[in-house]
Design a protein around this motif. Structure first.
Motif, PDB file in Angstrom:
ATOM      1  N   ASN A 214     -20.780   6.961  51.757  1.00 29.87           N
ATOM      2  CA  ASN A 214     -20.595   7.386  50.345  1.00 29.87           C
ATOM      3  C   ASN A 214     -19.247   7.296  50.061  1.00 29.87           C
ATOM      4  O   ASN A 214     -18.799   7.170  49.152  1.00 29.87           O
TER       5      ASN A 214
ATOM      6  N   TYR B 166     -18.295   4.040  49.149  1.00 37.22           N
ATOM      7  CA  TYR B 166     -19.044   3.625  47.761  1.00 37.22           C
ATOM      8  C   TYR B 166     -18.039   4.213  46.628  1.00 37.22           C
ATOM      9  O   TYR B 166     -17.512   3.678  45.635  1.00 37.22           O
ATOM     10  N   LYS B 167     -17.496   5.617  46.871  1.00 35.54           N
ATOM     11  CA  LYS B 167     -16.597   6.054  45.862  1.00 35.54           C
ATOM     12  C   LYS B 167     -15.415   5.652  45.716  1.00 35.54           C
ATOM     13  O   LYS B 167     -14.823   5.217  44.761  1.00 35.54           O
TER      14      LYS B 167
ATOM     15  N   LYS C 211     -15.650   2.273  43.849  1.00 37.56           N
ATOM     16  CA  LYS C 211     -16.172   2.686  42.158  1.00 37.56           C
ATOM     17  C   LYS C 211     -14.923   2.942  41.538  1.00 37.56           C
ATOM     18  O   LYS C 211     -14.496   2.705  40.604  1.00 37.56           O
ATOM     19  N   ILE C 212     -13.949   3.869  42.328  1.00 41.17           N
ATOM     20  CA  ILE C 212     -12.662   4.044  41.628  1.00 41.17           C
ATOM     21  C   ILE C 212     -11.944   3.116  41.367  1.00 41.17           C
ATOM     22  O   ILE C 212     -11.084   2.620  40.429  1.00 41.17           O
TER      23      ILE C 212
ATOM     24  N   ASP D 171     -12.787  14.400  44.688  1.00 41.03           N
ATOM     25  CA  ASP D 171     -13.676  13.314  44.155  1.00 41.03           C
ATOM     26  C   ASP D 171     -14.288  12.220  45.067  1.00 41.03           C
ATOM     27  O   ASP D 171     -15.165  11.313  44.909  1.00 41.03           O
ATOM     28  N   VAL D 172     -13.642  12.047  46.185  1.00 45.74           N
ATOM     29  CA  VAL D 172     -13.988  11.314  47.284  1.00 45.74           C
ATOM     30  C   VAL D 172     -14.927  11.727  48.410  1.00 45.74           C
ATOM     31  O   VAL D 172     -15.734  11.169  49.024  1.00 45.74           O
TER      32      VAL D 172
END
Length: 113
Positions: free
Chosen positions: A11, A14-15, A18-19, A69-70
């Motif tokens: 997860n 993935y973050k 995406k960032i 956020d991560v």
């Protein structure tokens, strides 16, 4: 529990990807200020290589990304006094650079929650 950790690592990976993509950066450009190899970063983004806490903090600081956020933390509520006792015990085992990182974490991240 190991499966749960693997899912959390994936997860986070993935973050982070995406960032980077939202910022419109290639892996190479993203890695430059981190002093990181883009192939190695690819392993991190695919969840094949867990990111270290130090590297994660560097990424968040470099790109002004709130750690929350991560990373999603699941915490069970505890009494403040007991938590302070446990933290004090852990701090007693830390030295030098460890204490500097803990201070930075508290100042930059924890106090903003």
């Amino acid at each position: 529990m190991e499966h749960n950790i693997d899912a959390k690592v994936k997860n986070i990976a993935y973050k982070l990807r995406k960032i980077r993509e939202r910022k419109g950066l290639t892996r190479e450009k993203f890695c430059e200020p981190l002093g990181e190899n883009s192939e190695y970063w690819g392993l991190i983004e695919r969840g094949e290589q867990p990111i270290s806490l130090v590297k994660l903090l560097q990424v968040c600081e470099t790109y002004d990304i709130p750690l929350t956020d991560v990373v999603e933390l699941e915490c069970q509520p505890q009494e403040d006094d007991e938590l302070r006792r446990q933290i004090q015990e852990l701090l007693g085992q830390c030295r030098g650079r460890q204490l500097e990182i803990i201070k930075k974490f508290i100042t930059d991240i924890a106090m903003s929650l």
